[in-house]
Design a protein around this motif. Structure first.
Motif, PDB file in Angstrom:
ATOM      1  N   LEU A 537       1.318  -1.009   0.396  1.00  0.00           N
ATOM      2  CA  LEU A 537       0.653  -0.541  -0.255  1.00  0.00           C
ATOM      3  C   LEU A 537       1.055   1.534  -0.285  1.00  0.00           C
ATOM      4  CD1 LEU A 537      -3.433   0.977   0.311  1.00  0.00           C
ATOM      5  CD2 LEU A 537      -2.762   1.280   3.104  1.00  0.00           C
ATOM      6  N   SER A 538       2.228   1.421   0.677  1.00  0.00           N
ATOM      7  CA  SER A 538       2.849   2.251   1.064  1.00  0.00           C
ATOM      8  C   SER A 538       4.342   1.557   1.322  1.00  0.00           C
ATOM      9  CB  SER A 538       2.899   3.359   1.841  1.00  0.00           C
ATOM     10  OG  SER A 538       2.723   2.496   3.329  1.00  0.00           O
ATOM     11  N   ASP A 565       6.856  -1.209  -5.661  1.00  0.00           N
ATOM     12  CA  ASP A 565       6.919  -0.808  -4.273  1.00  0.00           C
ATOM     13  C   ASP A 565       7.545   0.347  -4.637  1.00  0.00           C
ATOM     14  OD1 ASP A 565       9.519  -0.942  -4.471  1.00  0.00           O
ATOM     15  OD2 ASP A 565       9.613  -2.224  -3.253  1.00  0.00           O
ATOM     16  N   THR A 569       0.488   6.097  -7.431  1.00  0.00           N
ATOM     17  CA  THR A 569      -0.397   5.759  -6.517  1.00  0.00           C
ATOM     18  C   THR A 569      -0.444   4.353  -7.133  1.00  0.00           C
ATOM     19  OG1 THR A 569      -2.319   6.240  -8.422  1.00  0.00           O
ATOM     20  CG2 THR A 569      -1.819   7.621  -6.222  1.00  0.00           C
ATOM     21  N   ILE A 570      -1.959   3.274  -6.389  1.00  0.00           N
ATOM     22  CA  ILE A 570      -1.685   1.960  -6.326  1.00  0.00           C
ATOM     23  C   ILE A 570      -3.202   2.052  -7.566  1.00  0.00           C
ATOM     24  CG2 ILE A 570      -3.644   0.288  -5.918  1.00  0.00           C
ATOM     25  CD1 ILE A 570      -3.077   0.653  -2.846  1.00  0.00           C
ATOM     26  N   THR A 587      -3.157  -6.942  -3.098  1.00  0.00           N
ATOM     27  CA  THR A 587      -2.552  -5.354  -1.698  1.00  0.00           C
ATOM     28  C   THR A 587      -2.057  -5.910  -0.713  1.00  0.00           C
ATOM     29  OG1 THR A 587      -3.549  -4.008  -3.641  1.00  0.00           O
ATOM     30  CG2 THR A 587      -3.297  -3.423  -1.461  1.00  0.00           C
ATOM     31  N   ASP A 589      -1.531  -4.769   3.088  1.00  0.00           N
ATOM     32  CA  ASP A 589      -2.025  -2.964   3.072  1.00  0.00           C
ATOM     33  C   ASP A 589      -1.918  -3.325   5.251  1.00  0.00           C
ATOM     34  OD1 ASP A 589      -4.782  -4.659   3.932  1.00  0.00           O
ATOM     35  OD2 ASP A 589      -5.342  -4.155   2.746  1.00  0.00           O
ATOM     36  N   GLN A 643     -10.962  -0.761  -1.541  1.00  0.00           N
ATOM     37  CA  GLN A 643      -9.767   0.217  -2.181  1.00  0.00           C
ATOM     38  C   GLN A 643     -10.665   0.494  -3.945  1.00  0.00           C
ATOM     39  OE1 GLN A 643      -6.161  -2.580  -1.553  1.00  0.00           O
ATOM     40  NE2 GLN A 643      -6.016  -1.095  -0.242  1.00  0.00           N
ATOM     41  N   GLU A 646      -9.968   3.300  -5.158  1.00  0.00           N
ATOM     42  CA  GLU A 646      -8.345   3.707  -5.482  1.00  0.00           C
ATOM     43  C   GLU A 646      -7.577   3.250  -6.371  1.00  0.00           C
ATOM     44  OE1 GLU A 646      -4.592   4.137  -1.673  1.00  0.00           O
ATOM     45  OE2 GLU A 646      -6.250   3.151  -1.783  1.00  0.00           O
ATOM     46  N   ILE A 647      -7.927   2.403  -6.755  1.00  0.00           N
ATOM     47  CA  ILE A 647      -7.082   1.228  -7.045  1.00  0.00           C
ATOM     48  C   ILE A 647      -7.511   1.383  -8.713  1.00  0.00           C
ATOM     49  CG2 ILE A 647      -7.211  -0.940  -7.895  1.00  0.00           C
ATOM     50  CD1 ILE A 647      -7.445  -2.161  -4.919  1.00  0.00           C
TER      51      ILE A 647
END
Length: 648
Positions: A537-538, A565, A569-570, A587, A589, A643, A646-647
């Motif tokens: 995720l980050s 990585d 953004t995702i 993913t 998270d 998500q 976002e995805i």
């Protein structure tokens, strides 16, 4: 001959955008590019290599394993004498034409095809009809010359052009020359009328087949003498392309996968598994339709096609159906495939029937697989040239009585009499048919001598007297039978299949809402270059151990993966891998840190499920192996919505 090019989702194909994406993501690239490149030669990058390897792996499983074939890997370098004997040196040559202004050499059939298609395009423009533009046409528009302007043609001329294009593969050199003169065809680059030229032969193998034929006796022994059986080979082959074009579709070096299925001709070339495929329907374009100037296809069950004689025999029909199933399995668009029968003039010298599996691309219909009945040609000519026994010896359950004409050569006198031509004349006599021997026997009885046709000697005929040759009607009992097998050969151009597959599975999304259109390659999971994208995720360091462990588990399960990585953004990270055709994304998270669960995203729908690592890996393995569909996965694992925005 070209048809409307669309993407998987029915969108018009943006060929320029696709080519740009393929080069940018290094599916393939021109060889020696920093030196200016070499026409007709390409290098595959990482995703291209993986895609090709997966296609070959699927091919091996579908044919070599399923049909219990014997695989061989033979030398690329082939002695001139082998290709001379096989007929490739003398009989495989394309008619060419030369522009006297700039020296450019073009294949005559391609030249006629290109100019007539451009004229038909000009007619459509003049009539205000919608035109689907090919990339090559767009380039040629910049160099319009006489005969290529937007000019309305007479209806009869349009019909004549379309009829010529429908049977373009059937014209010989004289006919192509007549067409060039009759229709005043000129080189688009210079506007110059062109004429005939010549070509130089190459000595790298044009096919993998000859190595298989030369090893026939050893393969038969390895197979404990059992018939029928098949050999197979995958390797590079080479062609002297006069004017390479259309990227991977027409190149000088390419990967082939070929099968030689050896069958007893006395059994009418039946196949013991034909009943398994006889109801499969194929889209067929037969030779009679093409000769009538049309390209109308018909959908026919292969069983009916063989029964009616449209397809010559069961074994040929069996492999046509198996080819169809293979292409379907690896993701070929079923609305863009047809099987076209060869016409007489385009039939290879060794073939008695041949069908091409053609795939529709932005360049038109492209031959990707040939399936030919090579009869007994290759084994016969190599045996005749070398004296090697490329035959099958089969013990009969019951002896059988054979009555036939037999020839006896008086060798002590024959050789000294004919000297250096002795072996050539003897070979010509020994290869005469029973019918020919009957005629010669009557001639010998009447005249005390015969005249034999002997290619390769002066005048092509030789007189042989009765003191050198006897022709007798004999009766003999056979306990064993000897015969030369016939060969059915499916031959696959892997590069052409690969490129067609890319076009068939390419589409874009995200353009309707004002966003930039994003490319997607919807390869089936089994052949996708990479199976899984792992996305933390980050950059949080706590994710690193989970990422490494998941990657190791996927490798242990035989599933290829990539880790992204980066700081993007995702959605961006997934989008980049949609371009590569990666079917699944995982993913990691903050919930993963708590309960060891991860989300699994499906490329085409962008829908997600969530479950434990082991459940997700098991689900991916089933999807890649084709045991389950994504719909199955959604019913078995919890849908995840968290998500989604976002995805996407």
């Amino acid at each position: 001959m070209a048809s409307t090019a669309t993407t998987l989702k029915g969108q018009p194909l943006d060929k320029a955008a696709l080519e740009s994406m393929l080069r940018r993501r290094m599916f393939y690239t021109p060889s020696f590019e920093i030196y200016g490149g070499v026409s007709g030669l390409y290098d595959y990058g990482p995703p291209g290599c993986s895609l090709q390897a997966n296609i070959v792996d699927a091919w091996r499983k579908h044919f070599i394993l399923e049909e219990d074939m014997l695989e061989v890997d033979c030398s690329v370098l082939t002695p001139h004498e082998v290709l001379k004997t096989s007929g490739h040196v003398d009989k495989f040559a394309d008619w060419m034409c030369k522009d006297p202004k700039n020296g450019e050499i073009l294949r005559a059939d391609h030249f006629v095809e290109d100019v007539l298609e451009l004229r038909l395009r000009g007619d459509k423009e003049a009539r205000g009809l919608k035109i689907e533009e090919k990339e090559e046409d767009a380039k040629k528009k910049k160099k319009k010359t006489k005969g290529q302007e937007a000019v309305k043609l007479e209806d009869a001329v349009v019909q004549e052009y379309e009829e010529i294009l429908a049977q373009i593969d059937n014209y010989n050199g004289q006919q192509l020359g007549d067409l060039i003169i009759k229709h005043d065809l000129k080189n688009p680059a210079t506007g110059t009328s062109i004429g005939p030229s010549s070509n130089l032969p190459g000595y790298l193998r044009p096919e993998t087949a000859q190595g298989q034929f030369l090893n026939f006796a050893k393969l038969l022994e390895f197979n404990t003498g059992s018939m029928p059986f098949a050999s197979a080979s995958i390797g590079k082959s080479y062609r002297n392309e006069i004017s390479p074009r259309a990227g991977l579709l027409r190149v000088r070096e390419f990967l082939m996968a070929e099968i030689e299925h050896y069958v007893d001709p006395e059994g009418h070339k039946k196949h013991h598994r034909f009943h398994e495929v006889e109801d499969i329907e194929l889209v067929l374009l037969d030779r009679d339709t093409q000769l009538s100037g049309k390209t109308t296809v018909k959908k026919v069950a292969i069983g009916q096609a063989v029964k009616s004689g449209l397809v010559d025999n069961e074994t040929l029909g069996y492999f046509l159906a198996r080819i169809h199933l293979f292409l379907k399995k690896i993701g070929v668009d079923q609305s863009k495939i047809r099987f076209r029968q060869h016409m007489a003039n385009e039939m290879a010298h060794y073939a008695c029937d041949c069908w091409d599996a053609e795939l529709l691309t932005s360049t038109g219909w492209v031959e990707c697989v040939g399936c030919a009945d090579r009869s007994a040609y290759d084994l016969t000519v190599h045996a005749k040239k070398t004296g090697a026994p490329l035959i099958v010896r089969e013990r009969l359950d019951e002896p059988r009585v054979i009555e036939e004409w037999d020839v006896e050569i008086e060798k002590k006198k024959f050789g000294p009499f004919y000297k250096k031509d002795g072996k050539t004349i003897e070979s010509a006599i020994l290869t005469t048919s029973q019918e020919q021997r009957g005629v010669l026997a009557k001639e010998m009885e009447a005249n005390g001598k015969v005249v034999v046709d002997v290619p390769g000697v002066k005048d092509g005929k030789v007189e042989v007297s009765k003191d050198l040759l006897a022709i007798k009607w004999i009766k003999r009992t056979e306990n064993t039978r000897e015969y030369t097998p016939n060969v059915i050969e499916p031959s696959f151009g892997i590069g052409r299949i690969l490129y067609s597959l890319i076009e068939h599975n390419y589409w874009t999304r995200g353009s309707d809402g004002g966003d930039e259109a994003r490319s997607v390659l919807s390869f089936p999971p089994s052949i996708a270059p990479t199976k899984v994208l792992i996305v933390p995720l980050s950059s949080n360091k706590d994710f690193a151990p989970f990422t490494r462990k998941l990657s190791q588990k996927l490798r242990a399960a035989g599933l290829s993966s990539r880790i992204d990585d980066s700081s993007a953004t995702i959605g961006k990270r997934y989008s980049r891998n949609d371009e590569l055709g990666t079917p699944f994304g995982i993913t990691i998270d903050f919930q993963t840190l708590k309960d060891n669960t991860v989300t699994l995203r499906e490329r085409d729908s962008t829908r997600q499920v969530r479950a434990s690592e082991d459940e997700i890996i098991a689900a991916i393995k089933s999807l890649v192996e084709g045991n389950k569909t994504w719909q199955d996965t959604e019913t078995e694992l919890p849908i995840f919505e968290g998500q989604e925005l976002e995805i996407r």
